[in-house]
Design an enzyme around this catalytic site. Structure first.
Site, PDB file in Angstrom:
ATOM      1  N   CYS A 105       0.777  -1.198   0.049  1.00 42.09           N
ATOM      2  CA  CYS A 105      -0.075   0.041   0.025  1.00 42.09           C
ATOM      3  C   CYS A 105       0.854   1.175   0.007  1.00 42.09           C
ATOM      4  CB  CYS A 105      -1.037   0.096   1.192  1.00 42.09           C
ATOM      5  SG  CYS A 105       0.066   0.223   2.980  1.00 42.09           S
ATOM      6  N   HIS A 158       6.145  -4.971   8.684  1.00 45.43           N
ATOM      7  CA  HIS A 158       5.896  -6.429   9.106  1.00 45.43           C
ATOM      8  C   HIS A 158       6.068  -7.184   7.841  1.00 45.43           C
ATOM      9  CE1 HIS A 158       3.833  -5.235  12.997  1.00 45.43           C
ATOM     10  NE2 HIS A 158       5.475  -5.033  13.134  1.00 45.43           N
ATOM     11  N   HIS A 206       4.641   1.850  11.813  1.00 47.82           N
ATOM     12  CA  HIS A 206       3.393   1.740  12.880  1.00 47.82           C
ATOM     13  C   HIS A 206       3.428   2.814  13.990  1.00 47.82           C
ATOM     14  CE1 HIS A 206       5.213  -2.285  11.589  1.00 47.82           C
ATOM     15  NE2 HIS A 206       3.949  -2.508  11.075  1.00 47.82           N
ATOM     16  N   CYS A 260       2.956   5.740   9.207  1.00 46.16           N
ATOM     17  CA  CYS A 260       2.142   5.874   8.107  1.00 46.16           C
ATOM     18  C   CYS A 260       1.162   7.206   8.343  1.00 46.16           C
ATOM     19  CB  CYS A 260       1.199   4.675   7.958  1.00 46.16           C
ATOM     20  SG  CYS A 260      -0.163   4.815   6.762  1.00 46.16           S
ATOM     21  N   HIS A 264       0.617  -5.323  19.581  1.00 38.58           N
ATOM     22  CA  HIS A 264       0.948  -4.737  18.305  1.00 38.58           C
ATOM     23  C   HIS A 264       1.510  -3.451  18.392  1.00 38.58           C
ATOM     24  CE1 HIS A 264       0.458  -3.280  14.313  1.00 38.58           C
ATOM     25  NE2 HIS A 264       0.377  -4.510  13.791  1.00 38.58           N
ATOM     26  N   GLU A 283       1.554  -0.768  16.655  1.00 33.05           N
ATOM     27  CA  GLU A 283       0.369   0.355  16.359  1.00 33.05           C
ATOM     28  C   GLU A 283      -0.099   0.929  17.752  1.00 33.05           C
ATOM     29  OE1 GLU A 283      -3.285   1.443  13.767  1.00 33.05           O
ATOM     30  OE2 GLU A 283      -1.961   0.333  12.944  1.00 33.05           O
ATOM     31  N   THR A 291      -5.677   0.762  12.889  1.00 37.60           N
ATOM     32  CA  THR A 291      -5.757   0.744  11.153  1.00 37.60           C
ATOM     33  C   THR A 291      -5.856  -0.692  10.596  1.00 37.60           C
ATOM     34  OG1 THR A 291      -3.462   1.031  10.638  1.00 37.60           O
ATOM     35  CG2 THR A 291      -4.794   2.988  11.511  1.00 37.60           C
ATOM     36  N   CYS A 316      -7.808   1.639   7.678  1.00 37.41           N
ATOM     37  CA  CYS A 316      -7.175   2.370   6.470  1.00 37.41           C
ATOM     38  C   CYS A 316      -7.902   1.719   5.333  1.00 37.41           C
ATOM     39  CB  CYS A 316      -5.659   2.235   6.466  1.00 37.41           C
ATOM     40  SG  CYS A 316      -4.897   0.738   5.983  1.00 37.41           S
ATOM     41  N   SER A 342       1.713  -5.234   3.465  1.00 42.12           N
ATOM     42  CA  SER A 342       3.289  -5.106   3.765  1.00 42.12           C
ATOM     43  C   SER A 342       4.166  -6.039   3.080  1.00 42.12           C
ATOM     44  CB  SER A 342       3.591  -5.125   5.253  1.00 42.12           C
ATOM     45  OG  SER A 342       2.887  -6.503   5.592  1.00 42.12           O
TER      46      SER A 342
END
Length: 555
Positions: A257, A286, A319, A341, A369, A371, A409, A439, A511
């Site tokens: 992305c 990742h 992240h 991001c 995680h 993020e 996200t 996202c 990713s």
């Protein structure tokens, strides 16, 4: 084994591995009277299909002996071709007349490539003659190599070259310089006998230029090589069982992305501008392939900032990080380039804004995680993590009238909505962000894989195990009632999954490099006639600017 009558080629001897009687079958391979409609489960379709006819060729008597004792499937036709190109050429007619569904050549060979050592196994992805021309391609080699590695063998994939006489000394060095990683005297001549059916070339290495066979170790290495050959049967059985015509459906969008492309470009650009090393806190994205590629170019990946020398350049991953990490970087005098991001940064900004106005923020996400850790760190104690609807019942908030929810996200949309519904039941005044937190890339890939799952018997998702968005693609597919597997690359595909799967869907997490999808598609095409089609829910045109530190031209 039962000997077959002598053939016209004096060096080619065939034999058949005994197999139980098979029921009469229809033209498509199904037992008579059995309807194999689309609604038939893949496992049942696999059970009633005719077993693919495997032909195994081995040059020498001892190699054929080892192959016969390797556990090949019943009904396998075993052909001893004889040593050298002249005798091997005469065996091609016998191989054609066997009307094989798959052909495998197994035997001992010499190693050429760097890192190829005695005892290793080479699987050919193409076969060359001594003049460099290509005799045959073997696209399914990465699938076969993956199975052999899981069987405990050290395996290399690359070109195999066939010569007319034993290659030693400078001759072997010259062959290695062409890029070939193994040498033999038969493969290029035997390959045409496959006549377009899936072909595998497997050579067990017994010597290399650095470790040539000597009088005293000839028997030892030869016996060791034959013992390795005696383990190949079950893997060849899984390979041959997976051959056949099928359709491959590619989900679109898939793979990288805009946020991932930006993060990778941040590291690449930093290396150009500042030189190696550039430190990266955590994995930039990742995906193990991306990380390995950047590490090979000079990036150094660390878990925490105390591993970074004072004053060095460090990149924060896509992240995002908590404010405490920024403070630590400032204390150490680090030059920071932020690859977070922009869509993750949006969630961080919402967390700051909502907690600043006195709300309790409920973050829907997965514990541990990166993020999630970064978002929780925006207001420690004021943001509560909610992982499932069951967590909602245990929540305690200061003011039920001032509750806001945010989302990681990379969640599965359906999964997140279940949690939101539970929050609304418990806290009727709860409000969400002004625009969706999940996202666009995550949502698009999930919608695309649902489109594929409608038609697929099996879905393969390319991505690393620690990739949340990749794992959610598996979850979404399974919620549609279709088996799905997450694989890091083509080598992780278990060929038992493919048996009976006439239509295979493929996607990749945001990713994962798109080249990994290309490699998987190419390998599947090596198992038989393959029609590739795309199932699209739209194309993505979003792009993000680089951080200001990287917008000037590199020196």
């Amino acid at each position: 084994m039962t000997a077959v009558a002598p053939t016209a080629a004096p060096t080619a001897v065939t034999s058949t591995i005994r197999t139980p009687a098979v029921r009469p079958s229809t033209a498509d391979g199904a037992p008579a009277g059995v309807d194999l409609g689309r609604d038939t489960a893949p496992g049942l379709r696999a059970m009633v299909r005719r077993r693919p006819r495997l032909v195994v060729a081995a040059p020498l008597r001892l190699e054929a002996w080892a192959a016969a004792r390797s556990g090949l499937p019943g009904g396998t036709i075993l052909i001893r071709t004889g040593m050298g190109p002249e005798q091997a050429s005469r065996s091609t007619r016998i191989i054609r007349e066997a009307r094989a569904d798959a052909v495998a050549l197994v035997g001992l060979g010499g190693g050429l490539g760097p890192g190829v050592k005695p005892g290793h196994v080479v699987v050919a992805d193409e076969v060359r003659t001594s003049d460099g021309s290509v005799s045959a391609h073997c696209p399914s080699a990465p699938l076969l190599a993956g199975e052999l590695r899981r069987a405990g063998l050290t395996v290399h994939v690359g070109p195999v070259v066939s010569v007319s006489r034993l290659a030693i000394g400078t001759a072997r060095a010259e062959l290695a310089a062409t890029g070939a990683i193994a040498v033999d005297m038969e493969s290029a001549q035997i390959a045409p006998g496959a006549s377009g059916v899936p072909l595998a070339i497997v050579r067990v290495i017994v010597d290399t230029d650095e470790q040539p066979l000597g009088r005293f170790d000839l028997a030892r290495r030869g016996i060791a090589g034959l013992r390795t050959m005696m383990t190949l049967g079950p893997v060849l059985e899984r390979w041959s069982a997976a051959v056949g015509s099928r359709q491959v459906l590619l989900a679109e969008p898939r793979a990288f992305c805009a946020g991932v492309e930006r993060a990778i470009e941040v590291v690449e650009r930093a290396l150009e501008m500042y030189g190696s090393p550039v430190y990266v806190r955590k994995q930039i994205v990742h995906n193990s392939h991306v990380v390995a590629d950047l590490a090979g170019r000079g990036a150094i990946f660390v878990e925490e900032l105390d591993e970074v020398p004072a004053g060095a350049t460090v990149v924060f991953s896509a992240h995002g990080v908590a404010p405490a990490v920024w403070e630590q970087a400032d204390d150490r005098g680090l030059s920071v380039i932020d690859a977070t991001c922009p869509l993750v940064e949006k969630v961080h900004a919402e967390a700051r804004r909502f907690t600043a106005r006195g709300d309790t923020v409920l973050l829907i996400g997965h514990s541990g995680h990166e993020e999630v850790d970064g978002t929780l760190g925006e207001a420690p104690g004021k943001i509560k993590l909610v992982e499932s609807p069951a967590d909602v019942a245990r929540l305690e908030v200061d003011d039920p009238e001032r509750v806001t929810y945010l989302m990681q996200t990379t969640l599965a949309v359906d999964e997140a909505e279940e949690v939101v519904d539970a929050l609304r039941d418990r806290f009727p005044a709860v409000v969400g962000p002004g625009s969706a937190d999940i996202c666009y890339a995550t949502s698009n890939r999930q919608n695309a894989i649902r489109r594929v799952a409608i038609e697929a018997d099996l879905v393969l998702v390319v991505g690393s195990q620690n990739s949340a968005n990749s794992r959610r693609l598996v979850d979404v597919t399974e919620r549609e009632g279709v088996p799905a597997y997450l694989v890091g690359d083509v080598g992780e595909v278990d060929m038992r999954w493919l048996v009976g799967a006439d239509t295979i869907g493929i996607s990749a997490g945001a990713s994962a490099p798109p080249t990994l999808v290309d490699e998987l598609t190419r390998a599947l095409s090596g198992l038989g006639p393959t029609a590739v089609a795309v199932r699209s829910v739209g194309t993505e045109t979003i792009s993000f600017h680089l951080p200001k530190e990287l917008r000037r031209q590199p020196k």
